[in-house]
Motif scaffolding. Structure first.
Motif, mmCIF file in Angstrom:
data_model
loop_
_atom_site.group_PDB
_atom_site.id
_atom_site.type_symbol
_atom_site.label_atom_id
_atom_site.label_comp_id
_atom_site.label_asym_id
_atom_site.label_seq_id
_atom_site.Cartn_x
_atom_site.Cartn_y
_atom_site.Cartn_z
ATOM 1 N N ALA A 88 0.816 -1.214 0.000
ATOM 2 C CA ALA A 88 0.000 0.000 0.000
ATOM 3 C C ALA A 88 0.854 1.272 0.000
ATOM 4 O O ALA A 88 0.326 2.357 -0.209
ATOM 5 N N SER A 89 2.148 1.146 0.180
ATOM 6 C CA SER A 89 2.996 2.337 0.266
ATOM 7 C C SER A 89 3.243 2.946 -1.113
ATOM 8 O O SER A 89 3.264 2.263 -2.137
ATOM 9 N N GLU A 90 3.460 4.240 -1.131
ATOM 10 C CA GLU A 90 3.734 4.973 -2.366
ATOM 11 C C GLU A 90 5.061 4.525 -2.970
ATOM 12 O O GLU A 90 5.204 4.388 -4.189
ATOM 13 N N LYS A 91 6.036 4.263 -2.114
ATOM 14 C CA LYS A 91 7.365 3.850 -2.575
ATOM 15 C C LYS A 91 7.286 2.527 -3.348
ATOM 16 O O LYS A 91 7.921 2.358 -4.394
ATOM 17 N N TYR A 92 6.495 1.589 -2.854
ATOM 18 C CA TYR A 92 6.347 0.291 -3.516
ATOM 19 C C TYR A 92 5.667 0.476 -4.874
ATOM 20 O O TYR A 92 6.074 -0.129 -5.874
#
Length: 93
Positions: free
Chosen positions: A65-69
């Motif tokens: 769910a992270s933006e980085k991923y």
């Protein structure tokens, strides 16, 4: 006195048979309890394994769910770039 001796032998036989029956029931009950303890121990181990798996999946869910991923997947898998970025291609490869 003859009748009394016959009764006492009958009582002894009945008491012995009853004691034997109670003994066998207790032995069977002990075996059942041991089996159930073993099953309980196995179930507790399974619960612990499932808790660990659940924690791992929750960590993965947070990571996904992270933006980085999302950015990593977009760049690596889809070949996307940000606006204004320049892409250099190594022609030697």
């Amino acid at each position: 006195m003859g009748k009394r001796k016959k009764r006492s032998w009958g009582l002894i036989i009945i008491t012995g048979a009853l004691m034997f029956y109670i003994g066998t029931v207790l032995v069977k009950q002990q075996a059942i309890m041991n089996s159930q303890r073993q099953q309980l121990k196995q179930l507790e181990q399974n619960i612990e394994q499932e808790k660990e798996l659940n924690e791992k999946l929750l960590r993965q869910k947070e990571e996904v769910a992270s933006e980085k991923y999302n950015e990593k997947i977009a760049r690596e898998s889809l070949g996307m770039v940000k606006n204004g970025e320049r892409v250099f291609v190594d022609v030697n490869q």
